[in-house]
Design a protein around this motif. Structure first.
Motif, PDB file in Angstrom:
ATOM      1  N   LYS A  25      45.098  28.415  -4.954  1.00 54.46           N
ATOM      2  CA  LYS A  25      44.753  27.114  -4.368  1.00 54.46           C
ATOM      3  C   LYS A  25      45.537  26.879  -3.087  1.00 54.46           C
ATOM      4  O   LYS A  25      45.018  26.347  -2.117  1.00 54.46           O
ATOM      5  CB  LYS A  25      45.033  25.975  -5.350  1.00 54.46           C
ATOM      6  N   LEU A  26      46.771  27.293  -3.079  1.00 53.90           N
ATOM      7  CA  LEU A  26      47.620  27.066  -1.910  1.00 53.90           C
ATOM      8  C   LEU A  26      47.229  27.970  -0.745  1.00 53.90           C
ATOM      9  O   LEU A  26      47.479  27.630   0.406  1.00 53.90           O
ATOM     10  CB  LEU A  26      49.088  27.270  -2.268  1.00 53.90           C
ATOM     11  N   LYS A  27      46.596  29.079  -1.039  1.00 49.31           N
ATOM     12  CA  LYS A  27      46.155  29.981   0.027  1.00 49.31           C
ATOM     13  C   LYS A  27      45.123  29.306   0.926  1.00 49.31           C
ATOM     14  O   LYS A  27      44.950  29.706   2.073  1.00 49.31           O
ATOM     15  CB  LYS A  27      45.594  31.265  -0.560  1.00 49.31           C
ATOM     16  N   ALA A  28      44.465  28.271   0.438  1.00 53.56           N
ATOM     17  CA  ALA A  28      43.506  27.528   1.252  1.00 53.56           C
ATOM     18  C   ALA A  28      44.194  26.846   2.425  1.00 53.56           C
ATOM     19  O   ALA A  28      43.547  26.519   3.422  1.00 53.56           O
ATOM     20  CB  ALA A  28      42.784  26.489   0.397  1.00 53.56           C
ATOM     21  N   PHE A  29      45.493  26.649   2.341  1.00 53.48           N
ATOM     22  CA  PHE A  29      46.240  25.987   3.408  1.00 53.48           C
ATOM     23  C   PHE A  29      46.699  26.945   4.500  1.00 53.48           C
ATOM     24  O   PHE A  29      47.155  26.507   5.551  1.00 53.48           O
ATOM     25  CB  PHE A  29      47.460  25.256   2.831  1.00 53.48           C
ATOM     26  N   ILE A  30      46.594  28.234   4.293  1.00 59.18           N
ATOM     27  CA  ILE A  30      47.074  29.199   5.282  1.00 59.18           C
ATOM     28  C   ILE A  30      46.446  28.977   6.658  1.00 59.18           C
ATOM     29  O   ILE A  30      47.174  28.929   7.651  1.00 59.18           O
ATOM     30  CB  ILE A  30      46.891  30.646   4.783  1.00 59.18           C
ATOM     31  N   PRO A  31      45.127  28.812   6.771  1.00 58.74           N
ATOM     32  CA  PRO A  31      44.572  28.568   8.118  1.00 58.74           C
ATOM     33  C   PRO A  31      45.095  27.289   8.766  1.00 58.74           C
ATOM     34  O   PRO A  31      45.357  27.258   9.962  1.00 58.74           O
ATOM     35  CB  PRO A  31      43.061  28.470   7.874  1.00 58.74           C
ATOM     36  N   HIS A  32      45.279  26.242   7.975  1.00 59.05           N
ATOM     37  CA  HIS A  32      45.791  24.980   8.514  1.00 59.05           C
ATOM     38  C   HIS A  32      47.225  25.149   9.000  1.00 59.05           C
ATOM     39  O   HIS A  32      47.583  24.672  10.081  1.00 59.05           O
ATOM     40  CB  HIS A  32      45.728  23.874   7.461  1.00 59.05           C
ATOM     41  N   LEU A  33      48.030  25.814   8.192  1.00 58.59           N
ATOM     42  CA  LEU A  33      49.423  26.021   8.581  1.00 58.59           C
ATOM     43  C   LEU A  33      49.520  26.915   9.809  1.00 58.59           C
ATOM     44  O   LEU A  33      50.359  26.689  10.679  1.00 58.59           O
ATOM     45  CB  LEU A  33      50.208  26.616   7.413  1.00 58.59           C
ATOM     46  N   TYR A  34      48.658  27.914   9.895  1.00 59.98           N
ATOM     47  CA  TYR A  34      48.663  28.780  11.073  1.00 59.98           C
ATOM     48  C   TYR A  34      48.345  27.984  12.341  1.00 59.98           C
ATOM     49  O   TYR A  34      49.008  28.149  13.364  1.00 59.98           O
ATOM     50  CB  TYR A  34      47.656  29.922  10.905  1.00 59.98           C
TER      51      TYR A  34
END
Length: 50
Positions: free
Chosen positions: A5-14
């Protein structure tokens, strides 16, 4: 990041970090966005905010 679920945030954090310099408003906006996600547990939010 083991939690899928947290991997969905990777593009946002990038996108946030690629700016290279975050101002205070951007930091607050990101924090508010994470906190507002009701599908995340309190521990997941804590991890993302760290």
């Amino acid at each position: 990041m083991e939690n899928s679920k947290l991997k969905a945030f990777i593009p946002h954090l990038y996108l946030v970090w690629s700016d290279d310099l975050l101002n205070q408003k951007e930091v607050v906006t990101l924090q508010e966005f994470i906190v507002s996600q009701q599908w995340l547990t309190a521990e997941e939010k804590k991890l993302l905010l760290s």
